[in-house]
Design a protein around this motif. Structure first.
Motif, PDB file in Angstrom:
ATOM      1  N   SER A  78      -8.073  -2.793   2.597  1.00 49.31           N
ATOM      2  CA  SER A  78      -7.201  -3.958   2.418  1.00 49.31           C
ATOM      3  C   SER A  78      -6.706  -4.492   3.750  1.00 49.31           C
ATOM      4  O   SER A  78      -6.546  -5.707   3.919  1.00 49.31           O
ATOM      5  CB  SER A  78      -6.021  -3.598   1.513  1.00 49.31           C
ATOM      6  OG  SER A  78      -5.134  -2.717   2.157  1.00 49.31           O
ATOM      7  N   PHE A  79      -6.476  -3.584   4.727  1.00 50.86           N
ATOM      8  CA  PHE A  79      -6.052  -4.049   6.047  1.00 50.86           C
ATOM      9  C   PHE A  79      -7.195  -4.781   6.749  1.00 50.86           C
ATOM     10  O   PHE A  79      -6.972  -5.785   7.432  1.00 50.86           O
ATOM     11  CB  PHE A  79      -5.557  -2.877   6.895  1.00 50.86           C
ATOM     12  CG  PHE A  79      -4.157  -2.456   6.565  1.00 50.86           C
ATOM     13  CD1 PHE A  79      -3.076  -3.196   7.007  1.00 50.86           C
ATOM     14  CD2 PHE A  79      -3.909  -1.331   5.811  1.00 50.86           C
ATOM     15  CE1 PHE A  79      -1.774  -2.825   6.701  1.00 50.86           C
ATOM     16  CE2 PHE A  79      -2.610  -0.946   5.497  1.00 50.86           C
ATOM     17  CZ  PHE A  79      -1.540  -1.694   5.938  1.00 50.86           C
ATOM     18  N   VAL A  80      -8.406  -4.278   6.597  1.00 51.39           N
ATOM     19  CA  VAL A  80      -9.563  -4.980   7.151  1.00 51.39           C
ATOM     20  C   VAL A  80      -9.711  -6.338   6.470  1.00 51.39           C
ATOM     21  O   VAL A  80     -10.023  -7.352   7.109  1.00 51.39           O
ATOM     22  CB  VAL A  80     -10.844  -4.136   6.980  1.00 51.39           C
ATOM     23  CG1 VAL A  80     -12.062  -4.902   7.499  1.00 51.39           C
ATOM     24  CG2 VAL A  80     -10.720  -2.796   7.712  1.00 51.39           C
ATOM     25  N   SER A  81      -9.457  -6.376   5.165  1.00 52.41           N
ATOM     26  CA  SER A  81      -9.581  -7.618   4.398  1.00 52.41           C
ATOM     27  C   SER A  81      -8.591  -8.677   4.859  1.00 52.41           C
ATOM     28  O   SER A  81      -8.862  -9.877   4.755  1.00 52.41           O
ATOM     29  CB  SER A  81      -9.380  -7.347   2.907  1.00 52.41           C
ATOM     30  OG  SER A  81     -10.369  -6.474   2.415  1.00 52.41           O
ATOM     31  N   ILE A  82      -7.435  -8.239   5.351  1.00 56.74           N
ATOM     32  CA  ILE A  82      -6.447  -9.197   5.863  1.00 56.74           C
ATOM     33  C   ILE A  82      -7.065 -10.025   6.977  1.00 56.74           C
ATOM     34  O   ILE A  82      -6.947 -11.252   7.009  1.00 56.74           O
ATOM     35  CB  ILE A  82      -5.202  -8.457   6.404  1.00 56.74           C
ATOM     36  CG1 ILE A  82      -4.449  -7.786   5.272  1.00 56.74           C
ATOM     37  CG2 ILE A  82      -4.288  -9.426   7.148  1.00 56.74           C
ATOM     38  CD1 ILE A  82      -3.409  -6.802   5.759  1.00 56.74           C
ATOM     39  N   ILE A  83      -7.737  -9.339   7.886  1.00 54.05           N
ATOM     40  CA  ILE A  83      -8.350 -10.027   9.020  1.00 54.05           C
ATOM     41  C   ILE A  83      -9.464 -10.939   8.530  1.00 54.05           C
ATOM     42  O   ILE A  83      -9.572 -12.097   8.949  1.00 54.05           O
ATOM     43  CB  ILE A  83      -8.876  -8.997  10.035  1.00 54.05           C
ATOM     44  CG1 ILE A  83      -7.709  -8.181  10.588  1.00 54.05           C
ATOM     45  CG2 ILE A  83      -9.631  -9.681  11.169  1.00 54.05           C
ATOM     46  CD1 ILE A  83      -8.119  -6.998  11.432  1.00 54.05           C
ATOM     47  N   ILE A  84     -10.299 -10.410   7.611  1.00 57.60           N
ATOM     48  CA  ILE A  84     -11.407 -11.209   7.090  1.00 57.60           C
ATOM     49  C   ILE A  84     -10.890 -12.468   6.390  1.00 57.60           C
ATOM     50  O   ILE A  84     -11.345 -13.588   6.660  1.00 57.60           O
ATOM     51  CB  ILE A  84     -12.259 -10.376   6.117  1.00 57.60           C
ATOM     52  CG1 ILE A  84     -12.955  -9.230   6.852  1.00 57.60           C
ATOM     53  CG2 ILE A  84     -13.293 -11.254   5.420  1.00 57.60           C
ATOM     54  CD1 ILE A  84     -13.957  -9.663   7.881  1.00 57.60           C
ATOM     55  N   SER A  85      -9.923 -12.294   5.489  1.00 53.55           N
ATOM     56  CA  SER A  85      -9.413 -13.446   4.738  1.00 53.55           C
ATOM     57  C   SER A  85      -8.659 -14.417   5.633  1.00 53.55           C
ATOM     58  O   SER A  85      -8.648 -15.627   5.380  1.00 53.55           O
ATOM     59  CB  SER A  85      -8.497 -12.971   3.597  1.00 53.55           C
ATOM     60  OG  SER A  85      -7.355 -12.305   4.103  1.00 53.55           O
ATOM     61  N   SER A  86      -8.063 -13.898   6.721  1.00 54.17           N
ATOM     62  CA  SER A  86      -7.292 -14.752   7.622  1.00 54.17           C
ATOM     63  C   SER A  86      -8.177 -15.635   8.486  1.00 54.17           C
ATOM     64  O   SER A  86      -7.741 -16.687   8.949  1.00 54.17           O
ATOM     65  CB  SER A  86      -6.392 -13.892   8.516  1.00 54.17           C
ATOM     66  OG  SER A  86      -5.440 -13.182   7.757  1.00 54.17           O
ATOM     67  N   GLN A 133       0.823  -1.211   0.000  1.00 55.37           N
ATOM     68  CA  GLN A 133       0.000   0.000   0.000  1.00 55.37           C
ATOM     69  C   GLN A 133       0.859   1.264   0.000  1.00 55.37           C
ATOM     70  O   GLN A 133       0.450   2.296  -0.531  1.00 55.37           O
ATOM     71  CB  GLN A 133      -0.937   0.017   1.210  1.00 55.37           C
ATOM     72  CG  GLN A 133      -2.025  -1.037   1.173  1.00 55.37           C
ATOM     73  CD  GLN A 133      -2.944  -0.894  -0.024  1.00 55.37           C
ATOM     74  OE1 GLN A 133      -3.182   0.198  -0.509  1.00 55.37           O
ATOM     75  NE2 GLN A 133      -3.476  -2.007  -0.490  1.00 55.37           N
ATOM     76  N   ILE A 134       2.037   1.201   0.586  1.00 47.76           N
ATOM     77  CA  ILE A 134       2.936   2.358   0.558  1.00 47.76           C
ATOM     78  C   ILE A 134       3.453   2.591  -0.856  1.00 47.76           C
ATOM     79  O   ILE A 134       3.494   3.729  -1.347  1.00 47.76           O
ATOM     80  CB  ILE A 134       4.116   2.156   1.539  1.00 47.76           C
ATOM     81  CG1 ILE A 134       3.622   2.265   2.983  1.00 47.76           C
ATOM     82  CG2 ILE A 134       5.212   3.202   1.283  1.00 47.76           C
ATOM     83  CD1 ILE A 134       4.698   1.970   4.009  1.00 47.76           C
ATOM     84  N   LEU A 135       3.841   1.505  -1.539  1.00 53.86           N
ATOM     85  CA  LEU A 135       4.431   1.643  -2.870  1.00 53.86           C
ATOM     86  C   LEU A 135       3.478   2.252  -3.904  1.00 53.86           C
ATOM     87  O   LEU A 135       3.909   3.064  -4.726  1.00 53.86           O
ATOM     88  CB  LEU A 135       4.966   0.292  -3.339  1.00 53.86           C
ATOM     89  CG  LEU A 135       6.220  -0.187  -2.592  1.00 53.86           C
ATOM     90  CD1 LEU A 135       6.620  -1.587  -3.036  1.00 53.86           C
ATOM     91  CD2 LEU A 135       7.377   0.783  -2.791  1.00 53.86           C
ATOM     92  N   PRO A 136       2.167   1.898  -3.919  1.00 55.88           N
ATOM     93  CA  PRO A 136       1.269   2.586  -4.857  1.00 55.88           C
ATOM     94  C   PRO A 136       1.180   4.090  -4.622  1.00 55.88           C
ATOM     95  O   PRO A 136       1.024   4.850  -5.583  1.00 55.88           O
ATOM     96  CB  PRO A 136      -0.086   1.902  -4.597  1.00 55.88           C
ATOM     97  CG  PRO A 136       0.269   0.540  -4.144  1.00 55.88           C
ATOM     98  CD  PRO A 136       1.508   0.720  -3.321  1.00 55.88           C
ATOM     99  N   PHE A 137       1.286   4.525  -3.363  1.00 47.25           N
ATOM    100  CA  PHE A 137       1.323   5.962  -3.092  1.00 47.25           C
ATOM    101  C   PHE A 137       2.554   6.579  -3.761  1.00 47.25           C
ATOM    102  O   PHE A 137       2.485   7.654  -4.352  1.00 47.25           O
ATOM    103  CB  PHE A 137       1.357   6.228  -1.582  1.00 47.25           C
ATOM    104  CG  PHE A 137       0.028   6.117  -0.913  1.00 47.25           C
ATOM    105  CD1 PHE A 137      -0.899   7.149  -0.995  1.00 47.25           C
ATOM    106  CD2 PHE A 137      -0.317   4.980  -0.204  1.00 47.25           C
ATOM    107  CE1 PHE A 137      -2.143   7.048  -0.381  1.00 47.25           C
ATOM    108  CE2 PHE A 137      -1.548   4.859   0.418  1.00 47.25           C
ATOM    109  CZ  PHE A 137      -2.467   5.894   0.325  1.00 47.25           C
ATOM    110  N   CYS A 138       3.674   5.871  -3.651  1.00 49.58           N
ATOM    111  CA  CYS A 138       4.905   6.363  -4.288  1.00 49.58           C
ATOM    112  C   CYS A 138       4.746   6.416  -5.805  1.00 49.58           C
ATOM    113  O   CYS A 138       5.150   7.392  -6.450  1.00 49.58           O
ATOM    114  CB  CYS A 138       6.083   5.454  -3.917  1.00 49.58           C
ATOM    115  SG  CYS A 138       6.454   5.389  -2.155  1.00 49.58           S
TER     116      CYS A 138
END
Length: 508
Positions: free
Chosen positions: A278-286, A25-30
């Motif tokens: 996407s961070f919320v999705s990490i928890i959901i997918s996990s 997520q940091i890299l797309p900002f860059c």
């Protein structure tokens, strides 16, 4: 039956998922910063438009991946290797067909690409060539071993997928940034995408083959199992249709009616929103595979207790994220892109509210999907799609970009949430969902009050720039969580949350 160490798996998946998302997520900002500085905002609009168009073409996947992962839960729990191999064999054949279908339909769309751009686009690029590269990148992933990723998901090994993604995304974005800075060539920038997609699929294939050598593509499924899968796929197609169009139609409608410059501005905001999602999705997918395993081997009453626990967790997490977005959105965008790229504050409010309601519905949806209950609300997605597209086209011409967001809010608030919640409670718990609605409403009001209070405190901060953003961030971290802790720390759901965070009894 085989029971996972679901707590350990979920914790591992969340850790590597968060690490992966931080990097990716940091890299797309860059990337967006470099593109707008080196090439201009219209190039951002082109990227956003083609990404959305090809997400629509991905509808050919029909939600087949979700159906296959669900179908693997029971044979994995029962250690039925032959059935898993037969499922994998079917998955491989279907994905080959999907890849070819994307190519075919993608080229059918090709002549209409310029029609989707209202204002002009950079003269030095050929829209057709760029679109074909994006098309190839989308199709090739289906043709090269993508089906093997289902084994990782079904075995709760998303951490492996996240490690692969982290390494390959870092490589891709690093090369792309170098190309943009040195050569300022958009063609070279986009050609890296399919190259990395090919490498990623080959690497995933080798890792899966080494970890699960007993699973090879062989055998055929019994007719009754195949019919059941096709039934689930036919139901999932609608869900996939609604999800894709609601998330992709916005860019297409904005481009067609408001132009690429507005697409670029809107996408700056949506990139921030999607990073949080996407961070919320990490928890959901996990936790999804663990919930799926629990649905197979545990009782309804136990899963009901789990729902209450996860519901509080999701409301807390999503509510806090919403408060952070409300207080930090404008200062961050101004610091990142400058005042000229700011959207009005009312647009921010609509975006934050859309984030809140769309994310809190995911806990019910996660349990419903883990139970394989796609058929019971099979007509819902078509109602959502019709309502959202009509509202998008009508409202964008009346109130601009806000109309697109309001259309999504109406779809989620008045169709998605009540329909999904009612069918889940009716067919799984076999009881009314009214108490759950009241709990949702009370928590929504609570977060509105806490968010307004936090926003007032943040506005006291006089500093600008990085220092001001850091001060506001500290306020957003401390104030809402202290208030929520004071309200919930005595409840049984909160005590269950502590067990969850400590990794004890995460599903009971």
């Amino acid at each position: 039956m085989k029971r996972y160490n679901r707590a350990q798996n979920a914790k591992r998946n969340i850790f590597f998922g968060v690490l992966n998302r931080i990097i990716t997520q940091i890299l797309p900002f860059c990337i967006r910063t470099v593109i707008i500085n080196e090439l201009g905002e219209q190039y951002l609009g082109v990227s956003g438009l083609f990404t959305s168009v090809l997400q629509v073409l991905n509808l050919s996947e029909l939600g087949f991946g979700n159906a296959m992962v669900y179908s693997m839960y029971r044979p994995i729990a029962e250690e039925d290797t032959d059935r898993i191999c037969a499922l994998l064999n079917l998955y491989k054949k279907v994905y080959r067909i999907i890849g070819i279908a994307i190519f075919v339909f993608g080229f059918i769309v090709l002549p209409f690409i310029p029609k989707l751009v209202k204002a002009g686009y950079p003269e030095e690029i050929n829209l057709y060539i760029i679109y074909v590269v994006y098309l190839f990148n989308t199709a090739i992933s289906y043709l090269l071993y993508a089906y093997k990723g289902s084994l990782l998901s079904a075995h709760q090994r998303n951490d492996i997928e996240n490690i692969i993604s982290l390494i390959m995304c870092a490589f891709q974005y690093g090369i792309q940034i170098i190309i943009l800075v040195i050569y300022k060539n958009y063609y070279l920038y986009i050609i890296i995408m399919p190259a990395v997609t090919i490498i990623t699929n080959l690497v995933r294939s080798k890792i899966v083959d080494r970890k699960y050598p007993e699973y090879i593509c062989r055998g055929k499924l019994e007719k009754n199992i195949l019919v059941d899968i096709m039934k689930r796929v036919s139901a999932l197609f609608g869900h996939q249709l609604a999800y894709t169009l609601i998330n992709s139609a916005d860019n297409i409608v904005i481009s067609a009616f408001l132009g690429l410059a507005m697409v670029a501005m809107y996408n700056n905001y949506y990139l921030v929103l999607s990073a949080i999602i996407s961070f919320v999705s990490i928890i959901i997918s996990s936790i999804t595979a663990g919930i799926g395993n629990s649905m197979v081997v545990e009782t309804v009453e136990k899963n009901k207790k789990d729902l209450k626990k996860f519901s509080l967790f999701m409301h807390w997490l999503v509510g806090w994220c919403s408060i952070c977005l409300f207080c930090l959105y404008q200062p961050f965008i101004q610091l990142w892109m400058g005042k000229t790229m700011l959207l009005p504050i009312d647009t921010v409010i609509f975006l934050v509210f859309y984030f809140y309601i769309s994310e809190i519905r995911r806990i019910i949806n996660t349990f419903k999907n883990a139970a394989g209950m796609w058929w019971v609300d099979k007509f819902k997605p078509y109602v959502v799609v019709l309502a959202d597209i009509v509202l998008d086209i009508v409202l964008v011409q009346i109130i601009g970009v806000n109309g697109v967001i309001i259309a999504s809010i109406i779809s989620v608030l008045f169709i998605y949430i009540p329909w999904e919640t009612n069918v889940f409670f009716k067919f799984y718990f076999k009881e009314s969902a009214v108490p759950y609605y009241w709990e949702m409403l009370k928590r929504c009001i609570l977060f509105l009050v806490i968010g307004f209070f936090t926003f007032i405190i943040c506005n006291i901060v006089q500093c600008e720039g990085v220092l001001g953003l850091l001060q506001r961030s500290c306020i957003c971290v401390i104030v809402p969580n202290i208030v929520l802790l004071a309200i919930y720390f005595r409840t049984s759901e909160f005590k269950g949350l502590l067990d969850l965070l400590k990794g004890r009894k995460i599903y009971g």
